[in-house]
Design a protein around this motif. Structure first.
Motif, short mmCIF file in Angstrom:
data_model
loop_
_atom_site.label_atom_id
_atom_site.label_comp_id
_atom_site.label_asym_id
_atom_site.label_seq_id
_atom_site.Cartn_x
_atom_site.Cartn_y
_atom_site.Cartn_z
N GLY A 33 -26.93 -56.80 9.77
CA GLY A 33 -26.24 -56.06 10.84
C GLY A 33 -24.96 -55.44 10.13
N LEU A 34 -25.14 -54.29 9.88
CA LEU A 34 -23.85 -53.68 9.19
C LEU A 34 -22.75 -52.95 10.37
N GLN A 35 -21.70 -53.42 9.96
CA GLN A 35 -20.55 -53.06 10.83
C GLN A 35 -19.98 -51.52 10.29
N THR A 36 -20.30 -50.75 11.01
CA THR A 36 -20.02 -49.07 10.71
C THR A 36 -19.03 -48.62 11.60
N GLY A 37 -18.29 -49.23 12.46
CA GLY A 37 -17.12 -48.81 13.09
C GLY A 37 -17.22 -47.51 13.86
N ASN A 38 -18.49 -47.12 14.41
CA ASN A 38 -18.77 -45.81 15.26
C ASN A 38 -18.42 -44.59 14.44
N VAL A 39 -18.60 -44.58 13.00
CA VAL A 39 -18.20 -43.69 12.11
C VAL A 39 -19.66 -42.66 12.08
N ALA A 40 -19.23 -41.42 12.51
CA ALA A 40 -20.37 -40.40 12.51
C ALA A 40 -21.11 -40.32 11.23
N ASN A 41 -22.35 -40.35 11.13
CA ASN A 41 -23.08 -39.94 10.07
C ASN A 41 -22.78 -41.05 8.71
N PRO A 42 -22.80 -42.45 8.89
CA PRO A 42 -22.56 -43.15 7.72
C PRO A 42 -23.53 -43.24 6.81
N ILE A 43 -23.42 -43.44 5.56
CA ILE A 43 -24.37 -43.33 4.44
C ILE A 43 -24.68 -44.94 4.08
N VAL A 44 -25.99 -45.27 4.53
CA VAL A 44 -26.23 -46.45 4.23
C VAL A 44 -27.29 -46.80 3.10
#
Length: 142
Positions: A33-44
């Motif tokens: 589960g990657l915590q992405t902090g509601n960032v729009a368009n994260p690169i994973v």
């Protein structure tokens, strides 16, 4: 330049010879589960390393799922019999949603060669990991 958001690892086995089980149906190898902090368009970026043994003519399919939906598929066919083989993949999720956390799964399934019974054995090690970053380009000051 991107900003680091999170890195997670799921290690099912850290040794050769384990779990030493037949791959007879779709099997979850790892969950992160990657915590992405509601960032729009994260690169994973998503990577895995799994070792199997398979009979000639067998195949292994590796699927990466986001929220139960397949976002990446790799298929490995085996030409030589009972050879240990590395199943390594590198995938990217460039359509990840803006969310507090995004869950990914690595699922393997094996298809035995005709007349080979199970055909594919998980012999380890097995690892799945991912990294997320904010891909937004900062605004240039006026």
């Amino acid at each position: 330049m991107g900003k680091f958001l999170d890195l997670r690892t799921s290690e099912n086995s850290n040794t050769t010879g384990f779990p030493n089980t037949a791959l007879t149906s779709a099997t979850v190898i790892g969950v992160i589960g990657l915590q992405t902090g509601n960032v729009a368009n994260p690169i994973v970026g998503l990577n895995s390393y799994v070792v199997v043994s398979a009979a000639a003519g067998s195949t292994v399919t590796a699927n990466v799922l986001r929220g139960g939906v397949t976002i990446y598929t790799a298929i490995r066919a085996f030409a030589s019999s009972n050879a240990a083989a590395d199943i390594a993949l590198a995938a990217a999720d460039l359509a990840a949603p803006a969310a507090a956390q995004t869950v990914y799964q690595l699922v393997l399934s094996g298809t035995p060669a005709p007349g080979e019974g199970t055909g594919v054995t998980r012999i380890g090690p097995e690892s799945f990991w991912g990294i997320a970053q904010n891909g937004a380009v900062p605004a240039t000051p006026a």
